[in-house]
Design an enzyme around this catalytic site. Structure first.
Site, short mmCIF file in Angstrom:
data_model
loop_
_atom_site.label_atom_id
_atom_site.label_comp_id
_atom_site.label_asym_id
_atom_site.label_seq_id
_atom_site.Cartn_x
_atom_site.Cartn_y
_atom_site.Cartn_z
N ASP A 181 -15.21 2.74 6.39
CA ASP A 181 -14.12 3.66 6.05
C ASP A 181 -14.54 4.60 4.92
O ASP A 181 -14.23 5.79 4.95
CB ASP A 181 -12.86 2.89 5.65
CG ASP A 181 -11.74 3.86 5.28
OD1 ASP A 181 -11.29 4.59 6.17
OD2 ASP A 181 -11.35 3.90 4.10
N LYS B 159 -8.49 -1.77 5.76
CA LYS B 159 -8.61 -2.16 4.34
C LYS B 159 -7.58 -3.24 3.98
O LYS B 159 -7.87 -4.18 3.26
CB LYS B 159 -8.45 -0.94 3.44
CG LYS B 159 -9.70 -0.06 3.46
CD LYS B 159 -9.56 1.19 2.62
CE LYS B 159 -8.62 2.16 3.24
NZ LYS B 159 -8.68 3.53 2.78
N SER C 108 -7.87 3.41 9.22
CA SER C 108 -8.43 3.41 7.86
C SER C 108 -7.59 2.51 6.94
O SER C 108 -8.13 1.63 6.24
CB SER C 108 -8.45 4.86 7.36
OG SER C 108 -8.55 4.94 5.97
N ARG D 139 -14.36 12.85 6.86
CA ARG D 139 -13.08 13.40 7.35
C ARG D 139 -12.51 14.40 6.36
O ARG D 139 -11.95 15.43 6.73
CB ARG D 139 -12.05 12.25 7.54
CG ARG D 139 -12.28 11.44 8.79
CD ARG D 139 -11.39 10.20 8.80
NE ARG D 139 -9.99 10.53 8.67
CZ ARG D 139 -9.06 9.71 8.19
NH1 ARG D 139 -9.38 8.50 7.79
NH2 ARG D 139 -7.81 10.09 8.10
N HIS E 21 0.86 -1.18 0.00
CA HIS E 21 0.00 0.00 0.00
C HIS E 21 0.89 1.23 0.00
O HIS E 21 1.89 1.27 0.71
CB HIS E 21 -0.88 0.00 1.26
CG HIS E 21 -1.76 1.20 1.36
ND1 HIS E 21 -2.97 1.28 0.72
CD2 HIS E 21 -1.60 2.38 2.00
CE1 HIS E 21 -3.51 2.46 0.97
NE2 HIS E 21 -2.71 3.14 1.74
#
Ligand code: URA
Length: 422
Positions: free
Chosen positions: A159, A185, A181, A166, A80
């Site tokens: 999320d 995921k 968050s 947010r 990620h």
């Protein structure tokens, strides 16, 4: 329970129980808690933080708010990136890792704001299918070891809803909220080895190194609580990664890198991420993993895998010719390049049409920027600093020059990999 009492409790600095956090998250998802109440809760969290136990509880509740990907595939690694300007790492890394026999199943997003999304980059290859069904996705990974698609399953709906709030209510930079968050995921997508490229600097989500370290340690600690091997690399995003910024231009630079002719910083980052992704499965050291990663770039196997991957998802690589007008911007003086500001370059590319402000905006895959210099390079007056590929919207020379700083004093190249948190 009552949402106001929970907000009040947080405001007083008391710890929340998992049941209380779940009450808030579930209530927000089912609509019984309103945006303004959730936004008050998120503001308190942003101001006062969360303990590790609270962060873990939040991650777990989010993780269980929707589907979990169950691919039933061994040796599954995931990477990620928190996103940066010119970050085309995924395009090089995925085929490289797959060429080494480790599977990668990736779901990516479209870009919003000044950083581009991997899906947008891949869609600049004509025909490339970015919306696969679960069955096709799984079949392809079993066959060639790699697949990438846009959101497919209903992973972590909590999320999605909370992140949108947010974004408009000023709590995007809260460390526990970012950690829960991202990790919810990653955990929902079922990989055995999670590697996170956490960008730090002007063009990144997190600008301060201290904050980035705190976030990195928190994500690694959460991953380990779930028994997942988790590593976080802190990498520089004060200047763009590589030279190309813009969708099609970035695909072309990725192909060059797969052929062993890419920019040094991009190649180095890809090799580092690849070695961290593969070494636990192969039971080898990280330096051995680095060696075999290099090897598969040099012997063409990573590029072969890329071609196979693109073909499997319907892409036509002969479509990669860039169309557009060209503008060059030259240095006004001699000196060392001290700054190539990632955020300003990202905004410039955005203005050219390479990115979107709203989800519905249409992007132009061809436009973008090709830098000719990196921090630490020496330039003479008149040397090209960058080339702009544009359609209609032209940016001014002054605007471009503001992205750079040229100094008479010697400047060293930037350090790309700042830290590795394991
Ligand atoms: N990326 C995410 O997925 N979540 C955040 O909160 C920030 C960046």
């Amino acid at each position: 329970m009552n949402v106001l009492d929970i907000i009040d409790k947080k405001e007083k600095g008391e710890l929340l129980s998992k049941e209380e956090i779940k009450y808030v998250i579930d209530g927000y998802l089912d609509g019984s808690i309103e945006d303004y109440q959730m936004s008050a809760f998120l503001t308190e969290v942003d101001l006062l933080g969360l303990s590790f136990e609270e962060t873990l509880a939040l991650t777990d509740i989010m993780l269980n708010s929707g589907d979990k990907l169950s691919l039933d595939i061994e040796n599954l690694a995931d990477k990620h990136s928190t996103g940066g300007v010119g970050d085309k790492t995924t395009l090089v890394l995925l085929p490289l890792v797959a060429s080494l026999g480790i599977n990668v199943a990736k779901m990516s997003g479209r870009g919003l704001g000044h950083t581009g999304g991997t899906i947008d980059k891949l869609e600049s290859i004509r025909g490339f299918n970015t919306s696969m069904s679960f069955n096709d996705f799984k079949k392809q990974i079993k066959k060639i070891g790699v697949a990438l698609t846009g959101q497919m399953a209903n992973l972590v709906p909590a999320d999605k809803k909370i992140y949108a709030l947010r974004d408009v209510s000023g709590s995007v930079d809260s460390i526990p909220l970012i950690a829960s968050s991202i990790m919810s995921k990653k955990l929902a997508s079922g990989s055995d080895n999670i590697v996170i490229d956490l960008k730090v600097g002007s063009g990144a989500l997190v600008e301060s190194l201290d904050e980035a370290r705190r976030l990195g340690k928190l994500m690694v600690k959460i991953g380990k609580k779930y028994g997942k091997s988790t590593t976080c690399l802190l990498t520089n995003m004060d200047e763009p990664l590589g030279y190309a910024v813009g969708n099609k231009l970035e695909v072309i630079e990725s192909i060059d890198t797969l052929k062993g002719k890419g920019p040094d910083d991009l190649e180095k980052l890809v090799i580092e991420l690849s070695s961290l992704m593969i070494y636990p499965f192969k039971n080898i050291s990280i330096s051995e993993a680095r060696e075999i990663s290099y090897e598969n770039i040099k012997n063409g196997k990573a590029y072969q895998k890329f071609k196979e991957w693109v073909q499997m998802q319907g892409g036509d690589l002969s479509s990669l010719k860039v169309n557009g007008n060209v503008m060059e911007v030259h240095s006004k003086k001699d000196g060392y390049v001290k700054k190539v500001d990632a955020l300003s370059i990202g905004k410039l590319a955005h203005k050219l049409g390479a990115g979107r402000l709203k989800k519905e905006d249409v992007i132009n895959h061809d436009v973008g920027i090709v830098l000719k210099v990196k921090v630490g390079d020496y330039v003479k007056k008149g040397d090209v600093l960058l080339t702009i590929i544009y359609d209609k919207i032209k940016v001014t020379e002054e605007e471009v020059l503001e992205c750079f700083e040229i100094s008479v004093e010697k400047v060293l190249p930037q350090k790309l990999i700042i830290d590795i948190i394991k």
